[in-house]
Design a protein around this motif. Structure first.
Motif, mmCIF file in Angstrom:
data_model
loop_
_atom_site.group_PDB
_atom_site.id
_atom_site.type_symbol
_atom_site.label_atom_id
_atom_site.label_comp_id
_atom_site.label_asym_id
_atom_site.label_seq_id
_atom_site.Cartn_x
_atom_site.Cartn_y
_atom_site.Cartn_z
ATOM 1 N N ILE A 202 -7.231 12.731 26.174
ATOM 2 C CA ILE A 202 -6.412 12.530 25.368
ATOM 3 C C ILE A 202 -5.122 12.883 26.192
ATOM 4 C CG2 ILE A 202 -4.590 13.439 23.496
ATOM 5 C CD1 ILE A 202 -7.394 13.521 21.809
ATOM 6 N N LEU A 203 -5.325 14.144 26.967
ATOM 7 C CA LEU A 203 -4.130 14.733 27.604
ATOM 8 C C LEU A 203 -3.868 13.815 28.865
ATOM 9 C CD1 LEU A 203 -2.319 17.301 28.021
ATOM 10 C CD2 LEU A 203 -4.064 18.483 29.169
ATOM 11 N N SER A 204 -4.964 13.373 29.434
ATOM 12 C CA SER A 204 -4.931 12.445 30.531
ATOM 13 C C SER A 204 -4.007 11.077 30.280
ATOM 14 C CB SER A 204 -6.382 11.957 31.127
ATOM 15 O OG SER A 204 -6.055 11.118 32.331
ATOM 16 N N GLY A 205 -4.448 10.526 29.115
ATOM 17 C CA GLY A 205 -3.824 9.369 28.553
ATOM 18 C C GLY A 205 -2.247 9.873 28.304
ATOM 19 N N ALA A 206 -2.043 11.014 27.916
ATOM 20 C CA ALA A 206 -0.533 11.447 27.649
ATOM 21 C C ALA A 206 0.158 11.419 28.910
ATOM 22 C CB ALA A 206 -0.683 12.815 26.743
ATOM 23 N N SER A 207 -0.333 11.834 29.862
ATOM 24 C CA SER A 207 0.129 11.919 31.263
ATOM 25 C C SER A 207 0.711 10.596 31.561
ATOM 26 C CB SER A 207 -0.673 12.662 32.199
ATOM 27 O OG SER A 207 -0.036 12.541 33.468
ATOM 28 N N VAL A 208 -0.083 9.676 31.287
ATOM 29 C CA VAL A 208 0.092 8.437 31.651
ATOM 30 C C VAL A 208 1.272 7.733 30.746
ATOM 31 C CG1 VAL A 208 -0.501 5.924 31.773
ATOM 32 C CG2 VAL A 208 -1.972 7.662 32.771
ATOM 33 N N ALA A 209 1.155 7.904 29.337
ATOM 34 C CA ALA A 209 2.105 7.543 28.488
ATOM 35 C C ALA A 209 3.638 8.184 28.680
ATOM 36 C CB ALA A 209 1.386 7.968 27.070
ATOM 37 N N PHE A 210 3.666 9.424 29.183
ATOM 38 C CA PHE A 210 4.971 10.165 29.058
ATOM 39 C C PHE A 210 5.771 9.239 29.781
ATOM 40 C CE2 PHE A 210 7.562 13.573 30.543
ATOM 41 C CZ PHE A 210 7.651 14.396 29.497
ATOM 42 N N TYR A 211 5.332 8.616 30.901
ATOM 43 C CA TYR A 211 6.389 7.424 31.335
ATOM 44 C C TYR A 211 7.051 6.764 30.683
ATOM 45 C CZ TYR A 211 8.089 3.878 34.498
ATOM 46 O OH TYR A 211 9.048 3.039 35.175
ATOM 47 N N ALA A 212 6.652 6.336 29.558
ATOM 48 C CA ALA A 212 7.272 5.606 28.583
ATOM 49 C C ALA A 212 8.307 6.350 27.565
ATOM 50 C CB ALA A 212 6.273 4.978 27.694
ATOM 51 N N LEU A 213 8.309 7.568 27.703
ATOM 52 C CA LEU A 213 9.222 8.578 26.885
ATOM 53 C C LEU A 213 10.244 9.278 27.581
ATOM 54 C CD1 LEU A 213 6.137 9.395 24.456
ATOM 55 C CD2 LEU A 213 8.239 8.319 23.953
ATOM 56 N N ILE A 214 10.598 9.025 28.782
ATOM 57 C CA ILE A 214 11.108 9.760 29.600
ATOM 58 C C ILE A 214 12.738 9.150 29.665
ATOM 59 C CG2 ILE A 214 9.602 10.761 31.021
ATOM 60 C CD1 ILE A 214 10.188 8.706 33.376
ATOM 61 N N GLY A 215 13.040 8.154 29.103
ATOM 62 C CA GLY A 215 14.400 7.752 29.265
ATOM 63 C C GLY A 215 15.613 8.521 28.513
ATOM 64 N N PHE A 216 15.233 9.380 27.688
ATOM 65 C CA PHE A 216 16.156 10.262 26.982
ATOM 66 C C PHE A 216 17.197 11.074 28.117
ATOM 67 C CE2 PHE A 216 12.482 13.136 27.176
ATOM 68 C CZ PHE A 216 12.916 14.204 27.578
ATOM 69 N N GLU A 217 16.517 11.505 29.014
ATOM 70 C CA GLU A 217 17.291 12.380 30.065
ATOM 71 C C GLU A 217 18.473 11.632 30.866
ATOM 72 O OE1 GLU A 217 15.021 10.271 33.145
ATOM 73 O OE2 GLU A 217 14.550 11.069 30.928
ATOM 74 N N ASP A 218 18.238 10.301 30.786
ATOM 75 C CA ASP A 218 19.409 9.326 31.472
ATOM 76 C C ASP A 218 20.637 9.544 30.877
ATOM 77 O OD1 ASP A 218 17.411 8.773 33.385
ATOM 78 O OD2 ASP A 218 17.207 6.784 32.542
ATOM 79 N N VAL A 219 20.727 9.582 29.456
ATOM 80 C CA VAL A 219 21.613 9.426 28.754
ATOM 81 C C VAL A 219 22.863 10.621 28.949
ATOM 82 C CG1 VAL A 219 21.215 10.994 26.725
ATOM 83 C CG2 VAL A 219 22.823 9.180 26.289
ATOM 84 N N VAL A 220 22.309 11.935 29.511
ATOM 85 C CA VAL A 220 23.378 12.819 29.776
ATOM 86 C C VAL A 220 24.444 12.428 31.219
ATOM 87 C CG1 VAL A 220 21.856 14.625 28.944
ATOM 88 C CG2 VAL A 220 21.827 14.068 31.168
#
Length: 434
Positions: free
Chosen positions: A195-213
């Motif tokens: 699950i953690l290994s999959g989360a590491s790959v999935a994290f790429y899909a959730l990193i966009g929030f930092e661009d807005v700043v």
């Protein structure tokens, strides 16, 4: 051209939320869902849920900091406020710029992959380079035009994900789907590690929030709008991701998903709703384009902010007199993206993006604690102290899932930044001798 022309405040609250949703959605789910399946098996949604949990703490920290200090620069601005060390500020900023450029390189490679092959079979590298050129032209046109393109593409990519959800609903109703498959874990690995290994790959899909700043200076009311946009965008994306990833595992065998660079196209072809593969491939290509556009907007605006602060050569802070866009920063970041695309594949570029941002996220979470005593003189969003503490720890845990070659690639990028810092320092010393 005029380097002193300010950026135009064009972005309202609704447009800002669309910007965040459009950045988080896109290449992550359209391209990397197969990679998650390869790591975890059928429980793709569970890895996405863990990745969202980890991202949420850091998103809350960003929401507090950007409402306290609503200026372009993002993590670099926060770190500079906390530590006041130009070198540390530069390295953090360069890591963020590198992550955005690496992400744009990832989606440029993805654009030339499985989805495009539905239309034409062409060499991937020339297509990826041409793709980056078109993105640069849209970025040069202006922030208002870029955000409007983002709005249109976001609508398309959301419709594409809703279509997958619809396939899942029909598959459940007619019995063609296998819900039990979405709860299976890949054989040969322990459940937590999978699950953690999959989360590491999935994290790429959730990193966009930092661009807005990094578009705070182009937002009409950043103190009020930024926290709402960050949290709303992450929440909307998470709901869609969970539904889409559950559907994918239910409709298609996880092994098939894991072997595909266009996993959602596999779902469309195997699903009970007759959707033309070319139509869905077009939707995916537009979603991928959206991600690249926002990545390059972020990278160019952050480079512009560093130039304004004297951290990189002032020429990178020049703005176009008529379009009021940071044209030199756009040219520079596009050239760097071209170099990365020419030397890396989709998987390595995506993992490098995640590794660099996890390091930055850990630093940002610590920075929230360091800046707690600093009062900006206006009301701002605030989170409990435990939030940045958990945020930093979870980022460090996820960093343990990266392979050695990814650290080497990320380290090489940071060494490039170190070299640039030394050149800039030497030039300033020669021009301003003590």
């Amino acid at each position: 051209m005029d380097e002193h022309t300010p950026l135009k405040r064009e972005i309202g609250s609704k447009m800002l939320i669309v910007f965040v949703v459009g950045d988080i959605l896109g290449a992550g789910i359209y391209v990397r869902v197969g990679g998650v399946a390869a790591e975890v098996g059928g429980a793709i949604w569970l890895s996405f849920l863990v990745a969202m949990f980890i991202a949420a703490f850091t998103a809350l920290s960003y929401a507090e900091l950007t409402s306290k200090y609503p200026g372009s620069g993002g993590a670099a601005l926060f770190v500079n406020k906390a530590y006041g060390q130009p070198f540390i500020t530069f390295m953090v900023a360069f890591a963020v710029v590198s992550s955005g450029i690496a992400s744009a390189g990832t989606v440029a490679r993805a654009f030339a992959g499985r989805y495009l092959q539905e239309f034409i079979s062409v060499p991937s590298l020339p297509v990826a380079l041409l793709f980056l050129g078109v993105i640069a032209l849209v970025n040069l046109r202006g922030i208002s035009e870029s955000i409007k393109v983002n709005l249109a593409l976001t609508v398309v990519e959301v419709l594409g994900l809703l279509l997958i959800v619809g396939i899942g609903i029909v598959a459940l109703a007619d019995g063609s789907g296998d819900p039990g498959r979405a709860f299976t874990i890949k054989e040969g690995v322990t459940v937590p590690l999978a699950i953690l290994s999959g989360a590491s790959v999935a994290f790429y899909a959730l990193i966009g929030f930092e661009d807005v700043v990094n578009v705070a200076e182009e937002t009409k009311d950043p103190v009020r709008m930024m926290p709402v946009a960050i949290l709303a965008g992450l929440g909307i994306a998470t709901v869609l991701y969970l539904a889409v990833s559950f559907t994918a595992a239910m409709v298609v065998n996880p092994q098939t998903l894991g072997a595909s660079s266009g996993a959602l196209l596999e779902v469309v072809e195997a699903g009970p709703i007759p959707v033309p593969p070319r139509l869905y491939s077009l939707i995916a290509l537009l979603a991928i384009t959206n991600t690249a556009l926002i990545n390059m907007i972020m990278a160019s605006r952050l480079t512009y902010a560093m130039a304004q602060q004297g951290i990189v050569p002032a020429i990178l802070g020049k703005t176009h007199r008529e379009r009021q866009t940071p044209w030199m920063a756009i040219v520079c970041t596009t050239l760097l993206a071209v170099g990365l695309v020419a030397t890396g594949d989709l998987g390595s570029l995506a993992d490098t993006t995640v590794m660099l941002l996890l390091v930055v996220f850990a630093i940002v979470n610590v920075t929230v604690l360091v800046l707690r005593r600093d009062m900006p003189g206006h009301a701002h969003f605030s989170v409990p102290t435990v939030v940045p503490v958990i945020g930093a720890l979870t980022c460090l845990v996820l960093l343990t899932q990266q392979d050695a070659d990814i650290y080497l690639r990320g380290g090489a990028l940071l060494l490039v930044g170190l070299a640039l810092w030394m050149v800039n320092w030497f030039v300033h010393r020669r021009l301003n001798p003590i």
